[in-house]
Design a protein around this motif. Structure first.
Motif, mmCIF file in Angstrom:
data_model
loop_
_atom_site.group_PDB
_atom_site.id
_atom_site.type_symbol
_atom_site.label_atom_id
_atom_site.label_comp_id
_atom_site.label_asym_id
_atom_site.label_seq_id
_atom_site.Cartn_x
_atom_site.Cartn_y
_atom_site.Cartn_z
ATOM 1 N N GLU A 79 0.814 -1.217 0.000
ATOM 2 C CA GLU A 79 0.000 0.000 0.000
ATOM 3 C C GLU A 79 0.852 1.273 0.000
ATOM 4 O O GLU A 79 0.338 2.357 0.237
ATOM 5 N N THR A 80 2.129 1.117 -0.275
ATOM 6 C CA THR A 80 3.040 2.265 -0.266
ATOM 7 C C THR A 80 3.365 2.701 -1.688
ATOM 8 O O THR A 80 3.927 1.919 -2.464
ATOM 9 N N PRO A 81 3.044 3.947 -2.051
ATOM 10 C CA PRO A 81 3.446 4.428 -3.371
ATOM 11 C C PRO A 81 4.955 4.674 -3.382
ATOM 12 O O PRO A 81 5.498 5.294 -2.474
ATOM 13 N N VAL A 82 5.627 4.153 -4.409
ATOM 14 C CA VAL A 82 7.089 4.280 -4.462
ATOM 15 C C VAL A 82 7.574 5.082 -5.665
ATOM 16 O O VAL A 82 8.678 5.625 -5.634
ATOM 17 N N VAL A 83 6.763 5.165 -6.722
ATOM 18 C CA VAL A 83 7.156 5.906 -7.926
ATOM 19 C C VAL A 83 5.904 6.512 -8.560
ATOM 20 O O VAL A 83 4.850 5.875 -8.598
ATOM 21 N N PHE A 84 6.060 7.737 -9.035
ATOM 22 C CA PHE A 84 5.062 8.372 -9.882
ATOM 23 C C PHE A 84 5.655 8.370 -11.284
ATOM 24 O O PHE A 84 6.772 8.855 -11.493
ATOM 25 N N ALA A 85 4.947 7.796 -12.253
ATOM 26 C CA ALA A 85 5.447 7.725 -13.626
ATOM 27 C C ALA A 85 4.553 8.554 -14.546
ATOM 28 O O ALA A 85 3.328 8.478 -14.474
ATOM 29 N N HIS A 86 5.192 9.329 -15.393
ATOM 30 C CA HIS A 86 4.514 10.233 -16.325
ATOM 31 C C HIS A 86 5.093 9.958 -17.715
ATOM 32 O O HIS A 86 6.309 10.056 -17.909
ATOM 33 N N PRO A 123 19.887 8.212 -23.508
ATOM 34 C CA PRO A 123 20.489 8.441 -22.190
ATOM 35 C C PRO A 123 19.510 9.010 -21.164
ATOM 36 O O PRO A 123 18.600 9.769 -21.502
ATOM 37 N N LEU A 124 19.738 8.640 -19.930
ATOM 38 C CA LEU A 124 18.937 9.148 -18.816
ATOM 39 C C LEU A 124 19.260 10.615 -18.553
ATOM 40 O O LEU A 124 20.390 11.060 -18.766
ATOM 41 N N GLN A 125 18.257 11.335 -18.059
ATOM 42 C CA GLN A 125 18.427 12.709 -17.588
ATOM 43 C C GLN A 125 17.851 12.764 -16.183
ATOM 44 O O GLN A 125 16.937 12.004 -15.847
ATOM 45 N N PHE A 126 18.374 13.682 -15.372
ATOM 46 C CA PHE A 126 18.026 13.723 -13.955
ATOM 47 C C PHE A 126 17.624 15.141 -13.540
ATOM 48 O O PHE A 126 18.115 16.119 -14.089
ATOM 49 N N LYS A 127 16.755 15.191 -12.518
ATOM 50 C CA LYS A 127 16.356 16.498 -12.007
ATOM 51 C C LYS A 127 15.859 16.358 -10.575
ATOM 52 O O LYS A 127 15.157 15.415 -10.242
ATOM 53 N N LYS A 128 16.234 17.326 -9.762
ATOM 54 C CA LYS A 128 15.729 17.436 -8.390
ATOM 55 C C LYS A 128 14.527 18.364 -8.455
ATOM 56 O O LYS A 128 14.661 19.546 -8.742
ATOM 57 N N LEU A 129 13.348 17.810 -8.206
ATOM 58 C CA LEU A 129 12.104 18.576 -8.314
ATOM 59 C C LEU A 129 11.748 19.200 -6.979
ATOM 60 O O LEU A 129 11.851 18.549 -5.937
ATOM 61 N N ASN A 130 11.281 20.430 -7.015
ATOM 62 C CA ASN A 130 10.790 21.070 -5.786
ATOM 63 C C ASN A 130 9.304 21.358 -5.918
ATOM 64 O O ASN A 130 8.680 21.027 -6.921
ATOM 65 N N ARG A 153 13.980 10.991 -12.863
ATOM 66 C CA ARG A 153 14.792 10.708 -14.048
ATOM 67 C C ARG A 153 13.841 10.556 -15.216
ATOM 68 O O ARG A 153 12.642 10.295 -15.042
ATOM 69 N N ARG A 154 14.376 10.757 -16.397
ATOM 70 C CA ARG A 154 13.564 10.550 -17.586
ATOM 71 C C ARG A 154 14.455 10.092 -18.725
ATOM 72 O O ARG A 154 15.668 10.321 -18.723
ATOM 73 N N SER A 155 13.824 9.439 -19.674
ATOM 74 C CA SER A 155 14.524 9.066 -20.894
ATOM 75 C C SER A 155 13.506 8.841 -21.997
ATOM 76 O O SER A 155 12.324 8.614 -21.745
ATOM 77 N N VAL A 156 14.010 8.920 -23.203
ATOM 78 C CA VAL A 156 13.196 8.700 -24.389
ATOM 79 C C VAL A 156 13.442 7.271 -24.856
ATOM 80 O O VAL A 156 14.586 6.807 -24.900
ATOM 81 N N PHE A 157 12.361 6.590 -25.167
ATOM 82 C CA PHE A 157 12.424 5.259 -25.765
ATOM 83 C C PHE A 157 11.963 5.397 -27.202
ATOM 84 O O PHE A 157 10.985 6.102 -27.485
ATOM 85 N N VAL A 158 12.661 4.727 -28.123
ATOM 86 C CA VAL A 158 12.357 4.858 -29.540
ATOM 87 C C VAL A 158 12.111 3.477 -30.140
ATOM 88 O O VAL A 158 12.892 2.546 -29.918
ATOM 89 N N LEU A 159 11.028 3.375 -30.879
ATOM 90 C CA LEU A 159 10.712 2.166 -31.639
ATOM 91 C C LEU A 159 10.476 2.610 -33.072
ATOM 92 O O LEU A 159 9.555 3.397 -33.334
ATOM 93 N N GLY A 160 11.323 2.159 -33.975
ATOM 94 C CA GLY A 160 11.293 2.682 -35.339
ATOM 95 C C GLY A 160 11.736 4.127 -35.278
ATOM 96 O O GLY A 160 12.816 4.440 -34.793
ATOM 97 N N VAL A 166 9.462 8.877 -20.978
ATOM 98 C CA VAL A 166 9.037 8.299 -19.708
ATOM 99 C C VAL A 166 9.794 9.004 -18.585
ATOM 100 O O VAL A 166 11.025 9.007 -18.568
ATOM 101 N N THR A 167 9.041 9.606 -17.667
ATOM 102 C CA THR A 167 9.614 10.266 -16.501
ATOM 103 C C THR A 167 9.189 9.499 -15.264
ATOM 104 O O THR A 167 8.015 9.167 -15.108
ATOM 105 N N GLU A 168 10.142 9.217 -14.391
ATOM 106 C CA GLU A 168 9.872 8.494 -13.150
ATOM 107 C C GLU A 168 10.305 9.374 -11.979
ATOM 108 O O GLU A 168 11.456 9.790 -11.914
#
Length: 177
Positions: A79-86, A123-130, A153-160, A166-168
């Motif tokens: 019952e514990t939220p551990v990640v918000f994904a956008h 490649p991954l990118q990182f950010k400290k959100l306030n 963190r976020r990264s772009v996934f490419v298919l074709g 995807v941001t986590e």
């Protein structure tokens, strides 16, 4: 002079950051959580066409005035939220190779991304959100106590030729895994 928000960074936070092991892992975050959690679940928050943020649109080569499919979920351990994904999925990709992503429901996106060998991760990118960042506010809606900041963190996934972003955003509960 107008204050611009800090950009996403190509380097992860310093070694002493407790979130660092989660941030730098390039494998499936879903799989890593599942390996440490007996009762993993995905709970949908939002699945709708909308306009992504300017920097998000630029990441997937989309005009910021155009709509994309926006998917937001929380990943839970018990019952514990551990990640918000956008996620931001341009509409062209929904007519192409990413069309099944609009029907994921409570299934993890990671399963679709990491099981297809044709998917390439940039490649991954990182950010400290306030508290001023929109993703911080959306991620914290379910938390009883809001921390001063959250790491993402976020990264772009490419298919074709079709990208998705995807941001986590890592919630404090992840540190207990």
């Amino acid at each position: 002079m107008r204050h611009l928000p800090l950009l996403w960074q190509p380097r992860p936070p310093a070694v002493h950051c407790p979130y660092r092991p989660w941030l730098v892992d390039r494998g499936s975050l879903t799989h890593r959580i599942q390996m440490r959690c007996n009762a993993f679940s995905v709970r949908g928050l939002r699945l709708a066409l909308g306009r992504p943020g300017r920097d998000e649109a630029a990441s997937v080569n989309l005009n910021p005035r155009n709509f994309a499919l926006l998917r937001e979920v929380h990943l839970y351990c018990s019952e514990t939220p551990v990640v918000f994904a956008h996620s931001v999925i341009p509409r062209a990709g929904l007519r192409g190779p990413w069309q099944a992503l609009s029907r994921l429901g409570s299934k993890p996106l990671g399963a679709a991304l990491f099981t297809n060998p044709k998917v390439r991760r940039e490649p991954l990118q990182f950010k400290k959100l306030n508290r001023r960042h929109e993703l911080y506010r959306r991620a914290c809606r379910i938390l009883n106590e809001r921390p001063a900041h959250l790491w993402a963190r976020r990264s772009v996934f490419v298919l074709g030729h079709y990208p998705i972003l995807v941001t986590e955003v890592f919630l404090p509960g992840i540190l207990d895994l």
